[in-house]
Write a protein that holds these residues in place. Structure first.
Motif, PDB file in Angstrom:
ATOM      1  N   SER A  75     -26.518 -22.012 -54.497  1.00  0.00           N
ATOM      2  CA  SER A  75     -26.819 -22.997 -53.454  1.00  0.00           C
ATOM      3  C   SER A  75     -26.004 -24.272 -53.620  1.00  0.00           C
ATOM      4  N   SER A  81     -22.808 -21.088 -49.223  1.00  0.00           N
ATOM      5  CA  SER A  81     -22.718 -19.640 -49.050  1.00  0.00           C
ATOM      6  C   SER A  81     -22.044 -18.990 -50.245  1.00  0.00           C
ATOM      7  N   LYS A  83     -20.377 -16.447 -50.185  1.00  0.00           N
ATOM      8  CA  LYS A  83     -19.083 -15.920 -49.754  1.00  0.00           C
ATOM      9  C   LYS A  83     -17.973 -16.971 -49.750  1.00  0.00           C
ATOM     10  N   THR A 110     -17.722 -10.409 -39.213  1.00  0.00           N
ATOM     11  CA  THR A 110     -18.627 -10.888 -40.254  1.00  0.00           C
ATOM     12  C   THR A 110     -20.075 -10.668 -39.859  1.00  0.00           C
ATOM     13  N   ASN A 113     -22.437 -14.626 -43.586  1.00  0.00           N
ATOM     14  CA  ASN A 113     -22.070 -15.504 -44.696  1.00  0.00           C
ATOM     15  C   ASN A 113     -20.572 -15.775 -44.810  1.00  0.00           C
ATOM     16  N   VAL A 140     -28.247 -18.037 -37.882  1.00  0.00           N
ATOM     17  CA  VAL A 140     -26.860 -17.806 -38.291  1.00  0.00           C
ATOM     18  C   VAL A 140     -25.915 -18.241 -37.180  1.00  0.00           C
TER      19      VAL A 140
END
Length: 240
Positions: A75, A81, A83, A110, A113, A140
């Motif tokens: 975090s 993320s 990624k 994608t 992330n 998202v």
């Protein structure tokens, strides 16, 4: 339109990327003494939680064990993320080898992330276009938009369940192709380039192969595709 073969390195973009992103992200750096991890992901001791979980969930009492368990505190990473590691490594390699230059567009499929991680490129003047599934959670979509990422949403899974990716449906493929064309046009892409590749595009959509669709569109529109699902850096970057 074929992909740009000019591999001249954009030194200004590289310097900005390294200053604003690369130096803030965990990565491996090679020198004469070998490789070392720069900005390593912070570790947190989760031994107590691990032992409690073992006892409550699996009825295993390992309270007297001397084992210690640590977890990466992801975090704290840039963009929050996991990624961001592979995204930063892939983009750094691409800029360093002249595959990405200022003002260029990055296109990638994608499930969330990785696209969020690519959002860090917006402040460098690179446009990011993500191909996503409408089945994504609204949160998202909201985060992608907040990062200035352009979205193409499809009624298909980005990573279909095993056995589903090869099921062809020509009518669905044609309808989805028309949808993709419309969204690309709205984003400012030349629809005639799309039309010249319609056979290849419909073939990929017929197989629900969104990953290779992103690669094809990147090639035809002279963009860059990170190819995260086939890129070794997507795995190696997590060593940091």
């Amino acid at each position: 339109m074929e992909q740009n073969q000019d591999n001249t390195v954009d030194k200004v973009l590289l310097e900005r990327f390294e200053s604003e992103i690369w130096n803030k992200v965990p990565h491996l750096e090679n020198n004469q003494e070998g490789g070392k991890i720069v900005n390593a992901t912070p570790l947190v001791d989760i031994t107590a939680d691990f032992k409690e979980c073992a006892k409550k969930i699996y009825n295993l009492d390992i309270s007297d064990s001397e084992l210690q368990v640590y977890g990466k505190l992801d975090s704290t990473l840039l963009t929050g993320s996991i990624k961001v590691r592979p995204a930063a490594n892939i983009i750094h390699e691409a800029i360093s080898t002249g595959k990405i230059k200022s003002g260029q567009t990055v296109i990638e499929a994608t499930s969330g992330n990785f696209g969020i991680a690519l959002g860090m490129l917006s402040k460098l003047g690179l446009q990011v276009v993500t191909i996503v599934s409408r089945k994504l959670q609204e949160g998202v979509f909201h985060e992608l938009r907040n990062m200035g990422i352009k979205i193409m949403d499809l009624e298909m899974d980005i990573c279909p369940a095993p056995g589903m990716e090869g099921k062809k449906d020509e009518l669905v493929a044609k309808a989805t192709a028309a949808n993709v064309r419309s969204q690309l046009t709205q984003l400012g892409f030349d629809p005639s380039i799309f039309d010249n590749s319609i056979t290849e595009i419909e073939a990929l959509l017929g197989k629900q192969d969104i990953i290779n669709l992103a690669k094809l569109l990147s090639k035809k529109y002279n963009c860059f595709c990170p190819e995260q699902y086939d890129n070794d850096l997507n795995v190696n970057a997590h060593r940091t």
